[in-house]
Design an enzyme around this catalytic site. Sequence first.
Site, PDB file in Angstrom:
ATOM      1  N   LYS A 113     -75.838  23.256  -2.079  1.00 16.74           N
ATOM      2  CA  LYS A 113     -75.853  22.233  -3.108  1.00 16.74           C
ATOM      3  C   LYS A 113     -75.899  22.473  -4.644  1.00 16.74           C
ATOM      4  CE  LYS A 113     -77.230  19.070   0.562  1.00 16.74           C
ATOM      5  NZ  LYS A 113     -78.546  18.663   1.381  1.00 16.74           N
ATOM      6  N   LYS A 195     -66.736  23.318   8.363  1.00 18.47           N
ATOM      7  CA  LYS A 195     -67.138  22.407   9.496  1.00 18.47           C
ATOM      8  C   LYS A 195     -66.900  20.985   8.915  1.00 18.47           C
ATOM      9  CE  LYS A 195     -71.926  22.050   7.848  1.00 18.47           C
ATOM     10  NZ  LYS A 195     -72.249  20.669   7.297  1.00 18.47           N
ATOM     11  N   LYS A 198     -69.193  14.788   6.112  1.00 17.80           N
ATOM     12  CA  LYS A 198     -69.053  13.331   5.552  1.00 17.80           C
ATOM     13  C   LYS A 198     -68.439  13.471   4.213  1.00 17.80           C
ATOM     14  CE  LYS A 198     -73.387  11.786   7.243  1.00 17.80           C
ATOM     15  NZ  LYS A 198     -74.327  12.667   6.812  1.00 17.80           N
TER      16      LYS A 198
HETATM   17  P1  TYM Z   1     -76.419  14.870   8.223  1.00 18.98           P
HETATM   18  O1  TYM Z   1     -76.560  13.479   7.863  1.00 18.98           O
HETATM   19  O2  TYM Z   1     -75.742  16.092   7.290  1.00 18.98           O
HETATM   20  O3  TYM Z   1     -75.896  14.904   9.541  1.00 18.98           O
HETATM   21  C1  TYM Z   1     -76.516  14.207  10.666  1.00 18.98           C
HETATM   22  C2  TYM Z   1     -76.203  15.151  12.039  1.00 18.98           C
HETATM   23  O4  TYM Z   1     -74.956  15.462  12.292  1.00 18.98           O
HETATM   24  C3  TYM Z   1     -75.111  16.744  12.612  1.00 18.98           C
HETATM   25  N1  TYM Z   1     -73.686  17.685  12.185  1.00 18.98           N
HETATM   26  C4  TYM Z   1     -72.887  18.167  12.711  1.00 18.98           C
HETATM   27  N2  TYM Z   1     -73.188  18.811  13.890  1.00 18.98           N
HETATM   28  C5  TYM Z   1     -71.981  19.499  14.309  1.00 18.98           C
HETATM   29  N3  TYM Z   1     -70.710  19.914  13.618  1.00 18.98           N
HETATM   30  C6  TYM Z   1     -70.614  19.276  12.554  1.00 18.98           C
HETATM   31  N4  TYM Z   1     -69.647  19.668  11.538  1.00 18.98           N
HETATM   32  C7  TYM Z   1     -71.917  18.248  12.181  1.00 18.98           C
HETATM   33  N5  TYM Z   1     -72.071  17.843  10.687  1.00 18.98           N
HETATM   34  C8  TYM Z   1     -73.072  17.421  10.762  1.00 18.98           C
HETATM   35  C9  TYM Z   1     -76.473  17.461  11.788  1.00 18.98           C
HETATM   36  O5  TYM Z   1     -76.616  18.743  12.193  1.00 18.98           O
HETATM   37  C10 TYM Z   1     -77.180  16.474  11.865  1.00 18.98           C
HETATM   38  O6  TYM Z   1     -77.856  16.553  13.187  1.00 18.98           O
HETATM   39  N6  TYM Z   1     -80.814  16.826   6.887  1.00 18.98           N
HETATM   40  C11 TYM Z   1     -80.162  15.899   7.777  1.00 18.98           C
HETATM   41  C12 TYM Z   1     -80.712  14.606   7.973  1.00 18.98           C
HETATM   42  C13 TYM Z   1     -82.182  14.704   8.166  1.00 18.98           C
HETATM   43  C14 TYM Z   1     -82.820  15.018   9.536  1.00 18.98           C
HETATM   44  C15 TYM Z   1     -84.222  14.549   9.241  1.00 18.98           C
HETATM   45  C16 TYM Z   1     -82.407  15.178  10.816  1.00 18.98           C
HETATM   46  C17 TYM Z   1     -83.154  14.189   7.455  1.00 18.98           C
HETATM   47  N7  TYM Z   1     -84.379  13.991   8.187  1.00 18.98           N
HETATM   48  C18 TYM Z   1     -85.117  14.928  10.437  1.00 18.98           C
HETATM   49  C19 TYM Z   1     -83.429  15.455  11.943  1.00 18.98           C
HETATM   50  C20 TYM Z   1     -84.653  15.314  11.506  1.00 18.98           C
HETATM   51  C21 TYM Z   1     -78.798  15.994   7.428  1.00 18.98           C
HETATM   52  O7  TYM Z   1     -78.346  16.045   6.398  1.00 18.98           O
HETATM   53  O8  TYM Z   1     -77.919  15.485   8.638  1.00 18.98           O
END
Ligand code: TYM
Length: 332
Positions: A113, A195, A198
Amino acid sequence: MAKEIVVSGIRPTGFLHLGNYFGAIRNYVRMQEDYDCYFFVADWHSLTTHPDTKLLREHVLRVVSENIAAGLDPDKACFYVQSAVPEIAELYLYLNMLAYKGELEKTATFKDKVRLNPENVNAGLLTYPVLQTADIIIHRAKYVPVGKDQEQHLEMSRNFAQRFNHRYGELFPEPGAFNYGEALVKVPSLDGAGKMSKSENQYATIYLSDDDDLIRKKLMKAKTDAGPETPGSEMPDYISNLFQIMALVSEASTLEQFRADFDAANIRYGDMKKQLAEDMVQFIRPIREKALAIRKDEAYLKKIMDKGAERARESAVKTIAMAREMIGLHYL
Ligand code: TYM
């Protein structure tokens, strides 16, 4: 016996995509049957990179709608928005005293980031894994269904939970990333680089909101080549990505047929992409249509968000009371 506790969250920084579904939501839907589940929209986390909040409301309501459309059942799982549970922020404060600058600076997502946005390296970004830990341990969760990209964050969460227990007494289980014993999922992007995501490479990502034609266009544009020249050739990464994506949405027999064609150096990538596009359209369409209908029903959204917040706070208040007691924040 009490059910084991599960927590996971998704940031509302854009629309949900195939990676979010296969990395996270698919397991939410499975786990809500057998575990005590808390799923949430991580709106505070989104402020670390998206300080402009003009689109926040729309994104939060979309993410809530898309999760439900994809199968999250708010009657089974507790589903809420992070900022509705202020106890998480209090726990974040305590955990910040147990997290060190050096380890936070070494986090891969932090470094990424900083590289992407060098003019906004704020303290919230640095302590992102601390807030994520608070999200998880506020409900004393054990399992965290997430994709591969969250592995390092989970490792840090275990460290922070351990440090709290060591300093103040045993309160938190050590949480772990969960995928039913399988390797964590990484859904690759369509351009062969990185990958699905969003906010980056939007043309190489399939969103749950993409319409049929857009899905077809994106898949037909996916990178291929003239095909293998000899049987048994090694598969380039961008082709292997297409097979990985096909494995998610197509029938096993379809996948096997194209795999055999590849091995025989007899594959037509145009046909493979057409088939994948149709299978993808069939997969996305019902989720997209349901999400749109839910998004329009704001009375329903409010009802489930209020109910989720209430249930989440009930659990969070209990944990915070214990944490305060154990830290020694009680004087008379
Ligand atoms: P975020 O919002 O980026 O993504 C949400 C979930 O989707 C999964 N993910 C993926 N899995 C496989 N392939 C991909 N290309 C891919 N892109 C996203 C992420 O692994 C995630 O499970 N930091 C976290 C949000 C968060 C969180 C938490 C998660 C905040 N607090 C507590 C678990 C527990 C995040 O940025 O996810």
